[in-house]
Design a protein around this motif. Structure first.
Motif, PDB file in Angstrom:
ATOM      1  N   GLY A  92      18.104  51.404 -34.489  1.00 49.30           N
ATOM      2  CA  GLY A  92      16.536  51.117 -34.547  1.00 49.30           C
ATOM      3  C   GLY A  92      16.110  50.547 -32.686  1.00 49.30           C
ATOM      4  O   GLY A  92      15.025  49.932 -32.942  1.00 49.30           O
ATOM      5  N   HIS A  93      16.928  50.532 -32.104  1.00 48.46           N
ATOM      6  CA  HIS A  93      16.608  50.388 -30.571  1.00 48.46           C
ATOM      7  C   HIS A  93      15.747  51.676 -30.189  1.00 48.46           C
ATOM      8  O   HIS A  93      16.230  52.665 -30.419  1.00 48.46           O
ATOM      9  CB  HIS A  93      17.652  50.219 -29.487  1.00 48.46           C
ATOM     10  CG  HIS A  93      18.485  48.799 -30.080  1.00 48.46           C
ATOM     11  ND1 HIS A  93      19.510  48.856 -30.982  1.00 48.46           N
ATOM     12  CD2 HIS A  93      18.639  47.828 -29.595  1.00 48.46           C
ATOM     13  CE1 HIS A  93      20.267  47.864 -31.097  1.00 48.46           C
ATOM     14  NE2 HIS A  93      19.791  46.954 -30.268  1.00 48.46           N
ATOM     15  N   ASN A  94      14.598  51.171 -29.418  1.00 45.92           N
ATOM     16  CA  ASN A  94      13.729  52.277 -29.052  1.00 45.92           C
ATOM     17  C   ASN A  94      14.115  52.355 -27.511  1.00 45.92           C
ATOM     18  O   ASN A  94      13.966  51.438 -26.512  1.00 45.92           O
ATOM     19  CB  ASN A  94      12.101  51.740 -28.988  1.00 45.92           C
ATOM     20  CG  ASN A  94      11.382  52.784 -28.486  1.00 45.92           C
ATOM     21  OD1 ASN A  94      11.752  54.018 -28.277  1.00 45.92           O
ATOM     22  ND2 ASN A  94      10.215  52.480 -28.452  1.00 45.92           N
ATOM     23  N   ILE A  95      14.785  53.619 -27.029  1.00 42.94           N
ATOM     24  CA  ILE A  95      15.144  53.606 -25.729  1.00 42.94           C
ATOM     25  C   ILE A  95      14.703  55.082 -25.391  1.00 42.94           C
ATOM     26  O   ILE A  95      14.851  56.223 -25.748  1.00 42.94           O
ATOM     27  CB  ILE A  95      16.788  53.836 -25.680  1.00 42.94           C
ATOM     28  CG1 ILE A  95      17.400  52.736 -26.291  1.00 42.94           C
ATOM     29  CG2 ILE A  95      17.264  54.276 -24.595  1.00 42.94           C
ATOM     30  CD1 ILE A  95      18.917  52.612 -26.564  1.00 42.94           C
ATOM     31  N   ALA A  96      14.133  54.883 -24.050  1.00 47.22           N
ATOM     32  CA  ALA A  96      13.370  56.214 -23.605  1.00 47.22           C
ATOM     33  C   ALA A  96      14.447  57.021 -22.613  1.00 47.22           C
ATOM     34  O   ALA A  96      15.414  56.066 -22.110  1.00 47.22           O
ATOM     35  CB  ALA A  96      12.099  55.985 -22.707  1.00 47.22           C
ATOM     36  N   THR A  97      14.389  58.060 -22.320  1.00 44.50           N
ATOM     37  CA  THR A  97      15.287  59.014 -21.422  1.00 44.50           C
ATOM     38  C   THR A  97      14.453  59.611 -20.570  1.00 44.50           C
ATOM     39  O   THR A  97      13.658  60.223 -20.843  1.00 44.50           O
ATOM     40  CB  THR A  97      16.035  60.109 -22.416  1.00 44.50           C
ATOM     41  OG1 THR A  97      16.818  59.449 -23.290  1.00 44.50           O
ATOM     42  CG2 THR A  97      16.892  60.716 -21.210  1.00 44.50           C
ATOM     43  N   LEU A  98      14.580  59.425 -19.167  1.00 50.60           N
ATOM     44  CA  LEU A  98      14.029  59.954 -18.199  1.00 50.60           C
ATOM     45  C   LEU A  98      14.978  60.701 -17.387  1.00 50.60           C
ATOM     46  O   LEU A  98      16.208  60.147 -17.249  1.00 50.60           O
ATOM     47  CB  LEU A  98      13.287  58.785 -17.089  1.00 50.60           C
ATOM     48  CG  LEU A  98      12.451  57.893 -17.959  1.00 50.60           C
ATOM     49  CD1 LEU A  98      12.185  56.626 -17.007  1.00 50.60           C
ATOM     50  CD2 LEU A  98      11.338  58.343 -18.433  1.00 50.60           C
ATOM     51  N   TRP A  99      14.573  61.903 -16.774  1.00 54.35           N
ATOM     52  CA  TRP A  99      15.672  62.572 -16.042  1.00 54.35           C
ATOM     53  C   TRP A  99      15.168  62.544 -14.633  1.00 54.35           C
ATOM     54  O   TRP A  99      14.212  62.504 -14.096  1.00 54.35           O
ATOM     55  CB  TRP A  99      15.353  64.151 -16.378  1.00 54.35           C
ATOM     56  CG  TRP A  99      15.862  64.257 -17.927  1.00 54.35           C
ATOM     57  CD1 TRP A  99      15.042  64.460 -19.005  1.00 54.35           C
ATOM     58  CD2 TRP A  99      17.420  64.471 -18.247  1.00 54.35           C
ATOM     59  NE1 TRP A  99      15.998  64.416 -20.096  1.00 54.35           N
ATOM     60  CE2 TRP A  99      17.353  64.681 -19.676  1.00 54.35           C
ATOM     61  CE3 TRP A  99      18.386  64.342 -17.589  1.00 54.35           C
ATOM     62  CZ2 TRP A  99      18.398  64.594 -20.446  1.00 54.35           C
ATOM     63  CZ3 TRP A  99      19.815  64.283 -18.255  1.00 54.35           C
ATOM     64  CH2 TRP A  99      19.553  64.786 -19.608  1.00 54.35           C
ATOM     65  N   GLU A 100      16.119  62.403 -13.470  1.00 53.59           N
ATOM     66  CA  GLU A 100      16.241  62.424 -12.345  1.00 53.59           C
ATOM     67  C   GLU A 100      17.471  63.065 -11.742  1.00 53.59           C
ATOM     68  O   GLU A 100      18.474  63.244 -12.252  1.00 53.59           O
ATOM     69  CB  GLU A 100      16.122  60.912 -12.026  1.00 53.59           C
ATOM     70  CG  GLU A 100      17.313  59.970 -12.156  1.00 53.59           C
ATOM     71  CD  GLU A 100      16.966  58.525 -11.769  1.00 53.59           C
ATOM     72  OE1 GLU A 100      17.587  57.936 -10.906  1.00 53.59           O
ATOM     73  OE2 GLU A 100      16.120  57.869 -12.506  1.00 53.59           O
ATOM     74  N   THR A 101      17.326  63.221 -10.191  1.00 53.73           N
ATOM     75  CA  THR A 101      18.458  63.676  -9.736  1.00 53.73           C
ATOM     76  C   THR A 101      19.039  62.587  -8.595  1.00 53.73           C
ATOM     77  O   THR A 101      18.363  62.122  -8.030  1.00 53.73           O
ATOM     78  CB  THR A 101      18.146  64.850  -8.858  1.00 53.73           C
ATOM     79  OG1 THR A 101      17.555  66.131  -9.844  1.00 53.73           O
ATOM     80  CG2 THR A 101      19.476  65.426  -8.173  1.00 53.73           C
TER      81      THR A 101
END
Length: 86
Positions: free
Chosen positions: A55-64
Motif C-alpha cells: 500500500g505504499h505509494n512510491i514514485a520512480t524517477l530515472w536519472e544518470t
C-alpha cells in the motif's frame, strides 16, 4: 547493543531499512544505487515492489549518476509519496 534487524539480510529487514530511508529522505528519495551500496539491499526494485504491494505509494524517477569509479550509470530514484493507509 546491536540491532539484529539492521544486520539481517532477510527481505523483511531489507524492506524495513528501505522504508526508513525513504521516510528520512523527506521527498528527495533514494537511488537504487545508494540502496544497494549503503543499505545492503540486494535487489532494490523487488523491495520497492513489495512495499507498493503493501500500500505504499512510491514514485520512480530515472536519472544518470556518476559512480565511485567515474562511470555514468542509469539508476532509479525512489520517492515515497505516501505511506500505506492503516
Amino acid at each position: 547493543m546491536t540491532n539484529p534487524e539492521k544486520l539481517s539480510n532477510s527481505t523483511h529487514a531489507q524492506r524495513t531499512r528501505l522504508l526508513a530511508a525513504l521516510e528520512s529522505a523527506q521527498g528527495y528519495g533514494i537511488t537504487s544505487y545508494a540502496a544497494n551500496q549503503e543499505l545492503g539491499i540486494y535487489h532494490p526494485p523487488a523491495r520497492i515492489k513489495e512495499l507498493r504491494q503493501t500500500g505504499h505509494n512510491i514514485a520512480t524517477l530515472w536519472e544518470t549518476i556518476e559512480t565511485d569509479i567515474s562511470r555514468p550509470r542509469r539508476v532509479a530514484r525512489y520517492v515515497l509519496i505516501s505511506k500505506e493507509a492503516n
